[in-house]
Write an enzyme that holds these catalytic residues in place. Structure first.
Site, PDB file in Angstrom:
ATOM      1  N   ASP A   1      -4.439   8.506 -26.735  1.00  0.00           N
ATOM      2  CA  ASP A   1      -5.464   8.281 -26.805  1.00  0.00           C
ATOM      3  C   ASP A   1      -6.288   7.635 -26.171  1.00  0.00           C
ATOM      4  OD1 ASP A   1      -7.832  10.780 -26.732  1.00  0.00           O
ATOM      5  OD2 ASP A   1      -8.137   9.973 -29.355  1.00  0.00           O
ATOM      6  N   HIS A   2      -7.277   7.565 -25.713  1.00  0.00           N
ATOM      7  CA  HIS A   2      -8.427   7.020 -24.623  1.00  0.00           C
ATOM      8  C   HIS A   2      -7.843   5.319 -25.194  1.00  0.00           C
ATOM      9  CE1 HIS A   2     -11.880   9.136 -24.714  1.00  0.00           C
ATOM     10  NE2 HIS A   2     -11.654   9.927 -26.026  1.00  0.00           N
TER      11      HIS A   2
ATOM     12  N   ALA B   1     -10.687  14.070 -34.554  1.00  0.00           N
ATOM     13  CA  ALA B   1     -10.138  13.218 -34.915  1.00  0.00           C
ATOM     14  C   ALA B   1     -10.987  12.872 -36.309  1.00  0.00           C
ATOM     15  CB  ALA B   1     -10.598  11.824 -34.354  1.00  0.00           C
TER      16      ALA B   1
HETATM   17  P1  13P Z   1     -14.462  13.716 -32.790  1.00  0.00           P
HETATM   18  O1  13P Z   1     -13.536  12.543 -33.801  1.00  0.00           O
HETATM   19  O2  13P Z   1     -15.526  14.303 -32.999  1.00  0.00           O
HETATM   20  O3  13P Z   1     -13.539  14.403 -33.219  1.00  0.00           O
HETATM   21  O4  13P Z   1     -12.891  12.996 -31.086  1.00  0.00           O
HETATM   22  C1  13P Z   1     -12.126  13.093 -31.116  1.00  0.00           C
HETATM   23  C2  13P Z   1     -12.096  13.151 -29.454  1.00  0.00           C
HETATM   24  O5  13P Z   1     -12.410  13.211 -29.130  1.00  0.00           O
HETATM   25  C3  13P Z   1     -11.077  11.946 -29.352  1.00  0.00           C
HETATM   26  O6  13P Z   1     -10.598  11.163 -27.756  1.00  0.00           O
END
Ligand code: 13P
Length: 290
Positions: A83-84, A233
């Site tokens: 992720d990211h 998350a």
């Molecule tokens: P949240 O923490 O708001 O669920 O977002 C998760 C997310 O988009 C991870 O990339």
């Protein structure tokens, strides 16, 4: 299923059939096991994901080994997503270790630079059969070390989304559409018209970031409009941690992780099941194997 798979096909199928697939950020073995159990019991395809912070905390090899074991023991399709990621070298390291999907987040750069960074990643990922997700616009809130103030959050521009996918060939796109990472202070201000416009131009699975705390009806609308992956998350982390806090509040002398992790795992599993029902991926696993 046997092994981890790329998330490209499962997400394309989800978009084509009008449902979403949940992607859960996990930080411990128990969290990973909990969401895998939820998916297996509900026969749902699953995307396990970790942030860069978790990769640094646990090491990509341990994460991949645990995810591969889950894929071997479960009979639902499972992908492992980074992720990211803003760091090209780390991203390549994760692909080499066995991640089957990666997000290159160059959304903080101007359009052309975002294109150039994403294109580099698409080249290496495609050769390895790995899915790529990229972000356009800027999702607000806090995710690991990436902090985007409310005033700096920007919605994705539909024409740019089209141009971006044409120029980069990314198989999945995360357009900022008004959601934010973390827990919302009020209701999220989701730009549904914007999602519809983007989805009419870009026939790819779109990714809904900031899945924690979005009211159910709004999640359903996003999915119906073409958002085929929902990231969750914060809510999961809170459920896990609160369950452990409850154990210690009731019994401050508890010192056996095999005991205090049990309610934490259960809390994550229940929440994961709830989110799977919400996006509509329950019962969709077996058809993806055909
Ligand atoms: P949240 O923490 O708001 O669920 O977002 C998760 C997310 O988009 C991870 O990339």
């Amino acid at each position: 299923m046997g092994h981890l798979i790329s998330s490209t096909t499962m997400l394309q199928e989800a978009r084509r059939n009008g449902y979403g697939i949940t992607a859960f950020n996990v930080h411990t073995l128990e969290m990973l096991q909990a969401v895998v159990e939820a998916a297996t019991e509900l026969d749902a395809p699953l995307i396990l994901q970790t942030t860069v912070g978790t990769v640094k905390h646990l090491g990509p090899e341990y994460i991949v080994a645990a995810a591969q074991t889950a894929a071997k023991l479960s009979n639902v399709p499972i992908a492992l997503h980074l992720d990211h990621c803003t760091d090209y070298d780390l991203l390549v390291k994760c692909i080499r270790a066995g991640y089957t999907s990666v997000m290159i987040d160059a959304s903080m750069f101007p359009f052309d630079e975002n294109v150039a960074c994403s294109l580099e990643v698409v080249k290496v990922a495609k050769a390895a059969g790995v899915n790529v997700e990229a972000e356009l616009g800027k999702v607000g809130g806090v995710e690991d070390d990436i902090v985007v103030e409310e005033a700096d959050a920007r919605l994705a521009i539909p024409e740019e989304c089209l141009r971006f996918v044409e120029l980069t060939g990314v198989p999945t796109l995360a357009p900022a559409i008004g959601t934010a990472h973390g827990i919302y202070k009020g209701e999220p201000n989701i730009a549904f018209d914007r999602i519809a416009e983007i989805a009419s131009l870009v026939d790819l699975p779109l990714v809904l970031h900031g899945g924690s705390g979005i009211p159910a009806e709004q999640v359903r609308r996003c999915v119906a409009l073409g958002m085929a992956k929902m990231n969750v998350a914060t809510e999961l982390r809170i459920a896990f941690s609160d369950a452990i806090k409850n154990v210690f509040n009731a019994n401050p002398d508890e010192n056996d992780p095999r005991k205090y992790m049990v309610p934490a795992k259960q809390a994550v599993k229940s929440l994961a099941m709830e989110k799977m029902h919400l996006v509509g991926c329950v019962g969709r696993a077996q058809e993806l194997k055909l």
